[in-house]
Design a protein around this motif. Structure first.
Motif, PDB file in Angstrom:
ATOM      1  N   VAL A 250       0.860  -1.181   0.000  1.00 60.01           N
ATOM      2  CA  VAL A 250       0.000   0.000   0.000  1.00 60.01           C
ATOM      3  C   VAL A 250       0.899   1.234   0.000  1.00 60.01           C
ATOM      4  CG1 VAL A 250      -1.888   1.213   1.147  1.00 60.01           C
ATOM      5  CG2 VAL A 250      -1.688  -1.272   1.367  1.00 60.01           C
ATOM      6  N   VAL A 251       0.638   2.149  -0.913  1.00 56.59           N
ATOM      7  CA  VAL A 251       1.300   3.452  -0.891  1.00 56.59           C
ATOM      8  C   VAL A 251       0.296   4.438  -0.316  1.00 56.59           C
ATOM      9  CG1 VAL A 251       2.348   5.305  -2.246  1.00 56.59           C
ATOM     10  CG2 VAL A 251       2.733   2.911  -2.885  1.00 56.59           C
TER      11      VAL A 251
ATOM     12  N   ASP B 221      12.100  -1.648  -1.335  1.00 61.35           N
ATOM     13  CA  ASP B 221      12.324  -1.632  -2.787  1.00 61.35           C
ATOM     14  C   ASP B 221      11.415  -0.612  -3.467  1.00 61.35           C
ATOM     15  OD1 ASP B 221      14.248  -3.620  -2.538  1.00 61.35           O
ATOM     16  OD2 ASP B 221      12.795  -5.236  -2.849  1.00 61.35           O
ATOM     17  N   LEU B 222      10.131  -0.662  -3.173  1.00 65.00           N
ATOM     18  CA  LEU B 222       9.218   0.289  -3.790  1.00 65.00           C
ATOM     19  C   LEU B 222       9.480   1.697  -3.280  1.00 65.00           C
ATOM     20  CD1 LEU B 222       6.891   0.630  -5.780  1.00 65.00           C
ATOM     21  CD2 LEU B 222       5.307   0.351  -3.853  1.00 65.00           C
TER      22      LEU B 222
ATOM     23  N   GLN C 196       3.702  10.863 -10.672  1.00 66.17           N
ATOM     24  CA  GLN C 196       4.412  10.194 -11.757  1.00 66.17           C
ATOM     25  C   GLN C 196       5.478   9.242 -11.219  1.00 66.17           C
ATOM     26  OE1 GLN C 196       5.734  13.582 -14.038  1.00 66.17           O
ATOM     27  NE2 GLN C 196       3.868  13.646 -15.283  1.00 66.17           N
ATOM     28  N   ALA C 197       6.154   9.659 -10.139  1.00 67.43           N
ATOM     29  CA  ALA C 197       7.170   8.795  -9.533  1.00 67.43           C
ATOM     30  C   ALA C 197       6.545   7.526  -8.974  1.00 67.43           C
ATOM     31  CB  ALA C 197       7.917   9.557  -8.434  1.00 67.43           C
ATOM     32  N   VAL C 198       5.398   7.668  -8.318  1.00 68.05           N
ATOM     33  CA  VAL C 198       4.699   6.505  -7.781  1.00 68.05           C
ATOM     34  C   VAL C 198       4.279   5.573  -8.914  1.00 68.05           C
ATOM     35  CG1 VAL C 198       2.588   5.743  -6.620  1.00 68.05           C
ATOM     36  CG2 VAL C 198       3.913   7.655  -5.672  1.00 68.05           C
ATOM     37  N   ALA C 199       3.686   6.124  -9.964  1.00 66.68           N
ATOM     38  CA  ALA C 199       3.205   5.293 -11.066  1.00 66.68           C
ATOM     39  C   ALA C 199       4.350   4.528 -11.727  1.00 66.68           C
ATOM     40  CB  ALA C 199       2.483   6.159 -12.092  1.00 66.68           C
ATOM     41  N   LYS C 200       5.455   5.191 -11.966  1.00 63.62           N
ATOM     42  CA  LYS C 200       6.594   4.533 -12.615  1.00 63.62           C
ATOM     43  C   LYS C 200       7.119   3.385 -11.751  1.00 63.62           C
ATOM     44  CE  LYS C 200      10.945   5.585 -15.027  1.00 63.62           C
ATOM     45  NZ  LYS C 200      11.755   4.495 -14.480  1.00 63.62           N
ATOM     46  N   ALA C 201       7.229   3.627 -10.452  1.00 64.99           N
ATOM     47  CA  ALA C 201       7.733   2.579  -9.559  1.00 64.99           C
ATOM     48  C   ALA C 201       6.756   1.414  -9.476  1.00 64.99           C
ATOM     49  CB  ALA C 201       7.990   3.172  -8.177  1.00 64.99           C
ATOM     50  N   VAL C 202       5.470   1.710  -9.421  1.00 67.14           N
ATOM     51  CA  VAL C 202       4.469   0.647  -9.332  1.00 67.14           C
ATOM     52  C   VAL C 202       4.468  -0.198 -10.601  1.00 67.14           C
ATOM     53  CG1 VAL C 202       1.980   0.182  -9.234  1.00 67.14           C
ATOM     54  CG2 VAL C 202       3.013   1.835  -7.650  1.00 67.14           C
TER      55      VAL C 202
ATOM     56  N   THR D  50      -4.460  14.803  -5.238  1.00 71.59           N
ATOM     57  CA  THR D  50      -4.059  15.152  -6.595  1.00 71.59           C
ATOM     58  C   THR D  50      -2.953  14.222  -7.085  1.00 71.59           C
ATOM     59  OG1 THR D  50      -4.677  17.475  -6.308  1.00 71.59           O
ATOM     60  CG2 THR D  50      -3.079  16.980  -8.038  1.00 71.59           C
ATOM     61  N   ALA D  51      -1.948  14.004  -6.252  1.00 71.74           N
ATOM     62  CA  ALA D  51      -0.838  13.121  -6.627  1.00 71.74           C
ATOM     63  C   ALA D  51      -1.330  11.701  -6.872  1.00 71.74           C
ATOM     64  CB  ALA D  51       0.227  13.138  -5.536  1.00 71.74           C
ATOM     65  N   MET D  52      -2.231  11.237  -6.021  1.00 69.26           N
ATOM     66  CA  MET D  52      -2.772   9.888  -6.202  1.00 69.26           C
ATOM     67  C   MET D  52      -3.515   9.772  -7.529  1.00 69.26           C
ATOM     68  SD  MET D  52      -5.662   7.819  -6.043  1.00 69.26           S
ATOM     69  CE  MET D  52      -6.900   8.588  -5.015  1.00 69.26           C
ATOM     70  N   LEU D  53      -4.292  10.805  -7.894  1.00 73.68           N
ATOM     71  CA  LEU D  53      -5.014  10.772  -9.163  1.00 73.68           C
ATOM     72  C   LEU D  53      -4.054  10.760 -10.360  1.00 73.68           C
ATOM     73  CD1 LEU D  53      -8.027  13.187  -8.595  1.00 73.68           C
ATOM     74  CD2 LEU D  53      -8.113  10.706  -8.878  1.00 73.68           C
ATOM     75  N   VAL D  54      -2.973  11.525 -10.263  1.00 71.37           N
ATOM     76  CA  VAL D  54      -1.962  11.502 -11.323  1.00 71.37           C
ATOM     77  C   VAL D  54      -1.442  10.079 -11.500  1.00 71.37           C
ATOM     78  CG1 VAL D  54       0.369  12.258 -11.965  1.00 71.37           C
ATOM     79  CG2 VAL D  54      -1.281  13.920 -11.063  1.00 71.37           C
ATOM     80  N   ALA D  55      -1.099   9.437 -10.387  1.00 71.55           N
ATOM     81  CA  ALA D  55      -0.579   8.070 -10.447  1.00 71.55           C
ATOM     82  C   ALA D  55      -1.628   7.102 -10.957  1.00 71.55           C
ATOM     83  CB  ALA D  55      -0.087   7.644  -9.070  1.00 71.55           C
TER      84      ALA D  55
END
Length: 267
Positions: free
Chosen positions: A66-67, A100-101, A159-165, A226-231
């Motif tokens: 969970v992030v 790691d994540l 974007q950083a969260v999405a790329k890592a996920v 907002t950040a969560m929606l971007v991801a």
């Protein structure tokens, strides 16, 4: 490093047995569960917002990681703070941070900093954990605490969260921790919060950020939301549903000055 609970005994029950019973009472039974990309859940004291959080968590299947993105109410630490190692403790036990994540998110971001101080006394992330711990299924998490409100910072983190996920082979749930309008009448909260909720339902991070600022909506976690929606959009989100909306007046009976709470699921 073990990050001790900051709000056990105040925002939620302070002993294991009492907390298990408290969470159990807040989780509806017999509701269908679906896989989700993200959720929006409140972070007030459980007596006020716990039913909304329970309604959300009871409807999503359990992830590996969970992030949790929450606002920084204290002003301590970095403007965008992530922890990539250690454990967080509640009366239900310890939850490990996924190193790691966490490191992957940090390396992909230009604004995030490794920072423990920003998390030390902040409640917005902590209060989500007992709902996840209650199910007694192993999971790890990454806590991200945001004081920075600028859209560019929210976009960078998302974007950083999405790329890592995308690069992990594990199931990840994104949680945006936020309450809605603060200390206004129920009528004003309902009217203003609808505009923010509509932006979330439209999966529109820029629209959410813009309407909150333009309308002066006192949504304390609009920037992590907002950040969560971007991801979530980068990870393929196509639909959002409002699960529950309520306010503190249901408990206090004071409708002239409420804090409001919304729970949403993004798939």
């Amino acid at each position: 490093m073990i990050r001790r609970s900051a709000v056990a005994g105040s925002f939620y029950a302070g002993t294991r047995d009492r907390l298990r019973l408290q969470v159990e009472d807040l989780l509806p039974r017999g509701v269908p569960q679906e896989r989700a990309i993200g959720v929006v859940a409140p972070h007030a004291g459980y007596m006020y917002s716990g039913k909304v959080a329970g309604a959300v968590y009871s409807r999503v299947t359990f992830p590996d990681i969970v992030v949790i993105l929450g606002p920084n109410h204290t002003g301590l630490g970095a403007g965008a703070a992530v922890m990539t190692y250690g454990q967080w403790e509640t009366p239900l036990g310890k939850v490990p941070i996924d190193p790691d994540l966490g490191r992957a998110i940090l390396e992909n971001s230009a604004v995030l900093e490794e920072d423990h101080l920003g998390h030390a006394r902040e409640h917005s992330i902590e209060v989500q954990l007992p709902f996840l711990q209650y199910f007694e299924r192993p999971f790890s998490f990454v806590p991200i605490c945001l004081f920075s409100h600028e859209y560019g910072a929210c976009q960078d983190v998302g974007q950083a969260v999405a790329k890592a996920v995308r690069e992990t082979n594990k199931r990840v749930l994104l949680v945006a921790s936020t309450d809605m309008s603060h200390y206004v009448s129920r009528d004003e909260a309902t009217q203003k919060d609808r505009k923010a909720i509509d932006a979330i339902l439209a999966l529109d991070p820029e629209g959410l950020h813009r309407v909150v600022r333009r309308e002066g909506i006192s949504m304390c976690g609009f920037h992590p939301s907002t950040a969560m929606l971007v991801a979530a959009r980068a990870l393929g989100a196509s639909r959002a549903d409002l699960v529950m909306y309520t306010d503190s007046g249901e408990v206090t009976r004071d409708l002239h000055e409420v804090v409001a709470y919304a729970g949403l699921i993004i798939r």
